[in-house]
Every structure is written in C-alpha cells, then in structure tokens.
Scaffold this motif. Structure first.
Motif, PDB file in Angstrom:
ATOM      1  N   SER B  45       0.560  -1.178  -0.022  1.00 61.28           N
ATOM      2  CA  SER B  45       0.058  -0.081  -0.046  1.00 61.28           C
ATOM      3  C   SER B  45       0.920   1.258  -0.062  1.00 61.28           C
ATOM      4  O   SER B  45       0.475   2.177  -0.500  1.00 61.28           O
ATOM      5  CB  SER B  45      -1.143  -0.015   1.250  1.00 61.28           C
ATOM      6  N   THR B  46       2.098   1.288   0.307  1.00 59.29           N
ATOM      7  CA  THR B  46       3.038   2.093   0.381  1.00 59.29           C
ATOM      8  C   THR B  46       3.393   2.603  -0.823  1.00 59.29           C
ATOM      9  O   THR B  46       3.704   3.781  -1.375  1.00 59.29           O
ATOM     10  CB  THR B  46       4.242   1.975   1.157  1.00 59.29           C
ATOM     11  N   PRO B  49       0.710   3.900  -5.162  1.00 58.84           N
ATOM     12  CA  PRO B  49       0.464   4.887  -5.908  1.00 58.84           C
ATOM     13  C   PRO B  49       1.603   5.213  -7.229  1.00 58.84           C
ATOM     14  O   PRO B  49       1.092   5.488  -8.210  1.00 58.84           O
ATOM     15  CB  PRO B  49       0.652   6.229  -4.962  1.00 58.84           C
ATOM     16  N   GLY B  50       2.907   5.008  -6.571  1.00 60.93           N
ATOM     17  CA  GLY B  50       4.037   5.101  -7.543  1.00 60.93           C
ATOM     18  C   GLY B  50       3.955   4.025  -8.648  1.00 60.93           C
ATOM     19  O   GLY B  50       4.266   4.354  -9.797  1.00 60.93           O
ATOM     20  N   LEU B 119      -4.302  -0.637  -2.027  1.00 58.46           N
ATOM     21  CA  LEU B 119      -4.354   0.714  -1.854  1.00 58.46           C
ATOM     22  C   LEU B 119      -5.349   0.985  -1.035  1.00 58.46           C
ATOM     23  O   LEU B 119      -6.444   0.598  -0.950  1.00 58.46           O
ATOM     24  CB  LEU B 119      -4.612   1.487  -3.095  1.00 58.46           C
ATOM     25  N   GLY B 123      -7.572   6.456  -0.778  1.00 56.31           N
ATOM     26  CA  GLY B 123      -6.567   6.734  -1.896  1.00 56.31           C
ATOM     27  C   GLY B 123      -7.406   6.525  -3.631  1.00 56.31           C
ATOM     28  O   GLY B 123      -6.745   7.240  -4.289  1.00 56.31           O
ATOM     29  N   ALA B 175       1.894  11.104  -9.125  1.00 52.33           N
ATOM     30  CA  ALA B 175       2.177  10.174  -7.998  1.00 52.33           C
ATOM     31  C   ALA B 175       1.853  10.931  -6.753  1.00 52.33           C
ATOM     32  O   ALA B 175       1.433  10.268  -5.616  1.00 52.33           O
ATOM     33  CB  ALA B 175       3.524   9.600  -8.087  1.00 52.33           C
ATOM     34  N   GLU B 176       2.343  12.238  -6.231  1.00 48.92           N
ATOM     35  CA  GLU B 176       2.354  12.680  -5.133  1.00 48.92           C
ATOM     36  C   GLU B 176       0.984  12.918  -4.749  1.00 48.92           C
ATOM     37  O   GLU B 176       0.278  12.702  -3.509  1.00 48.92           O
ATOM     38  CB  GLU B 176       2.871  13.996  -5.202  1.00 48.92           C
ATOM     39  N   ARG B 179      -0.323   9.757  -3.616  1.00 48.57           N
ATOM     40  CA  ARG B 179       0.186   9.420  -2.483  1.00 48.57           C
ATOM     41  C   ARG B 179      -0.437  10.245  -1.180  1.00 48.57           C
ATOM     42  O   ARG B 179      -0.900   9.430  -0.058  1.00 48.57           O
ATOM     43  CB  ARG B 179       1.653   9.458  -2.334  1.00 48.57           C
ATOM     44  N   THR B 183      -2.725   8.869   2.052  1.00 43.12           N
ATOM     45  CA  THR B 183      -2.293   8.782   3.299  1.00 43.12           C
ATOM     46  C   THR B 183      -3.272   9.873   3.947  1.00 43.12           C
ATOM     47  O   THR B 183      -2.955  10.315   5.189  1.00 43.12           O
ATOM     48  CB  THR B 183      -1.078   9.260   3.434  1.00 43.12           C
TER      49      THR B 183
END
Lengths: 205, 218
Positions: B45-46, B49-50, B119, B123, B175-176, B179, B183
C-alpha cells in the motif's frame, strides 16, 4: 486560378536539383513534366504543394489552398473500407458526397470492401478518387498512372478531361500518354549546375 | 478536425489497431509487482501510487510511435499537411485520440488495480483524479516525441528515450497526488501543479509538434 512558377529552384536534402524553372498553368490546362529518374520531378511537385520550401525563385498562386497533391503513396488506411477512406478526405476538405468520385473511378462495387484487400491498381484508383472529393482546382500528380491497367488509364483520362473542362488545371509528372491535350515540359535543361566556389584556392591544396 | 478524431479512434479499435494493448500491459505490470515484492500489505500500500503511475506511464508509451509513423508510411501525413486543416489541429486531434484510446481506459481500470495493490480506500478517488488530470499531458508530450522521430525507421526506442525524461514532472506531481490522497494528506498543491503541467503542455506542444512535423516532411 493560374499557377505561375518564376525562376524556381528546388533542393532535395540540401542539394539543389533544379533551378531557373519557369512556367505558368492556366485554368483548363494540363502540364506534363518529364525527365530522367532523379531529375527532380517529385521534388518540384512537393515544393509546389508547399511540403518543402523553395530554394530560390517564387511560386505565385492566388490561393495556396487551391492545390492538392497526389504522391506515390495513396494515403489509404487498410482497415477502413473504400467508402470510409473517401468519406474521411471529403470531410477533411469540407466537401459533400463521394458518389461522383466512386462512379468516376468505377469503385462503386468495391465501396464496402476493406481497402487493404484491394489490388495495387484498385488502390491507385481509390487514391486518385481522393482528388475528386477535395474539390480543389489545381492537381499536382506524381506518376498517377502507375499500376493502372489500360481501361483505368482511359477512365482517369476521362476524369482529367472533365476536370480541365470545369476550369481545373493539373501539373503531372508522368511518362505515359493519357490521351490528353497537354503541354510537355522537359526538366533536363533546368538541372542545377554544380556550384564553383569563387574563393577556391587550388594552390592551398 | 472531428473527422480526424473519429478516424483515429476507429483505426485504433479495428483489427491491428492496438487498442487495449496499453491497458493489458498496465494490468500485467501491476499484477507482477506483488509477486516481485511479496504479499506484505503495508509495503504494497506504500508503493501502490508510485507503481500504478509508473505502469500508466509505460502503458502510454507503448502506442506512441503509432501516432504519426503509420500515417507517414502510407502517405496520409503528406496529404493531411496539404489539407485545409492546420497541422496544429491535426496534432491536437491525434493526441486526443491517443488519450481516448489509451489514457482514458487506464483511468477507468486504475481502481480495480488499486485493489490488487492494497491501496487504502481513501486513495482510490485521488488515484483516479490524478490519472484523469495527468494522462492528457502524457499523450500530448508523447505526440511531440512521435513528431520528432517520425522520419526514423524503428524510431520507437529513441522515442522512449526522448519522451520518458519529459514525463518526469507529470510523474512527480501525479504520484504525489495519489500518495497524499491515500495517506489523508492535503492534495491541493500537487494537484494544482499537475493540472498546470497538463494545461501548459496541451496549450503549447501542438504548435511545437506541428513545426517539427513540417521539418520532418521536407
């Protein structure tokens, strides 16, 4: 709509191939460009069409949008049908109706066939039919009769005659007689001469 | 101009057009990642997004060289250049057609793949929004790259090398957004910047691409 070419020079890949070309094409007139392979017929036509800049001289035409160019490649999409291919070009040029063009080039029976399944001569006919749907008066044709049979050449001759009778004109690079009243211009005398550099210093070498 | 759009979409959807290729590639890349990094949910999950953004980027790249190369080969590009439609319009429509057949399916499929990547639920929305805002830039920049390499035989690899560095700003901000959204952080700044990148490329690059095409047609 008269196309005038004044002292035109054309180059291919930065090398001048023709220079000092002069001619004028009046409405209702067709000009055939001849000359050996590599003399610069295609380059001259592409320059006239505006696809590349002239290297010298001028092209005088009242409306640059009056010209349409037909190259060796016909611009046909294999997965679209014959009618779809023509319809696309008609829409792009804002003209309506592809029936006349289909009829003139004897493509009606092939209208729903995918263009990829046509023979070379049939593809050529489709490529030439595009000229009719553009609705533009000055046709620039590069070897239009390649891979056409005798009957199709006659068919194309008829279309050309009708086009000229309507006040259209054409510049054709071709070696084949289409049974038209044309003026022939041999490009051989216009070949660009190799430039002699003025400050060439033989002693230096 | 609409005629160019409908023609390109039709060509992409018909046999051999490559529609769905990018989507399938995206799917496979994203499915492979959990196999490679292991099934640990927190780790997945970390990086989700990337990975999803990288996957979208590569999938987009896959069909770029078709934008102009095919038209160049069969002579249509010469004919389009001499047609009444300005070349800038041709480029813009072709980029739009590329986005509709490649970018849009990615946007739609992203939530499904988000599940595979564990994810977080918050998100999903931001992933879809970031892709929807960012992928038009990918298609427009890609069309520019395709215009640059149009005369080159097998220019696909060169195209990738040229285009991927230009994708960096979109990737960073896209991606930011995803992400930060996942979160629960503030997404406004990266989203605005992502939108700005897209707006600038869509506004400017069609002109650059048309200029490059004119040179390549000589």
């Amino acid at each position: 709509m008269t196309l005038k070419v004044l002292d035109l020079g054309v180059s291919r890949g930065g090398v001048p191939v023709l220079e000092g070309v002069n001619f004028a094409v009046d409405p209702g007139e067709a000009i055939v460009l001849t000359g050996p392979n590599g003399v610069g017929k295609t380059t001259l036509l592409r320059t006239l069409a505006g696809l590349q800049p002239a290297y010298g001289g001028k092209i005088v035409v009242p409306d640059p949008e009056a010209m349409t160019y037909a190259a060796h490649a016909d611009g046909i999409k294999a997965v679209l049908s014959v009618a779809e291919n023509l319809m696309f070009w008609a829409k792009i040029h804002g003209t309506d109706g592809i029936d006349g063009a289909l009829e003139a080039f004897n493509l009606r029976d092939l209208a729903d066939r995918p263009a990829g399944s046509l023979s070379a001569g049939q593809k050529r006919r489709l490529g030439l039919a595009r000229l009719s749907v553009t609705g533009r008066p000055i046709w620039l044709l590069d070897e239009p009769t390649v891979s056409l049979d005798k009957a199709s050449v006659t068919l194309f001759g008829d279309v050309m005659r009708a086009h000229l009778a309507q006040g259209g004109s054409a510049v054709i690079a071709s070696h084949i007689d289409m049974g038209l009243e044309v003026r022939v211009i041999d490009l051989t005398p216009y070949r660009a001469r190799a430039k002699v550099s003025r400050d060439y210093d033989e002693a230096f070498l | 101009m609409i005629a160019i759009l409908t023609r390109d979409i039709r060509l992409a959807v018909r046999a051999g057009g490559g529609f769905g290729l990018g989507l399938a590639f995206f799917l496979i890349v994203v499915v492979l990642v959990p196999f490679a990094v292991g099934p640990e949910v927190r780790l997945l999950s970390t990086i989700a997004p990337g990975i999803l953004w990288i996957g979208a980027l590569l999938a987009c790249l896959l069909s770029l060289d078709r934008i102009f190369a095919l038209d160049r080969e069969d002579g249509s590009l010469d004919l389009l250049a001499t047609s009444p439609v300005p070349l800038e319009g041709v480029v813009a429509m072709k980029a739009l057609a590329h986005w509709i057949t490649t970018g849009l399916p990615l946007v739609v499929a992203a939530p499904v793949l988000g599940v595979l990547m564990s994810l977080p639920v918050e998100g999903f929305r931001w992933l879809v929004i970031s892709l929807a805002v960012g992928t038009p830039a990918l298609s427009t920049i890609g069309a520019f790259g395709a215009a640059l390499t149009v005369g080159i035989k097998r220019g696909g690899l060169l195209l990738s090398l040229l285009v991927l560095p230009l994708y960096v700003p979109t990737l960073i901000f896209g991606a930011e957004v995803a992400r930060a959204g996942a979160t629960g952080l503030d997404v406004e700044t990266p989203l605005v910047l992502l939108g700005a990148v897209t707006c600038v490329t869509v506004a400017l690059l069609p002109f650059a691409s048309a200029a490059v095409l004119r040179m390549n047609l000589r």
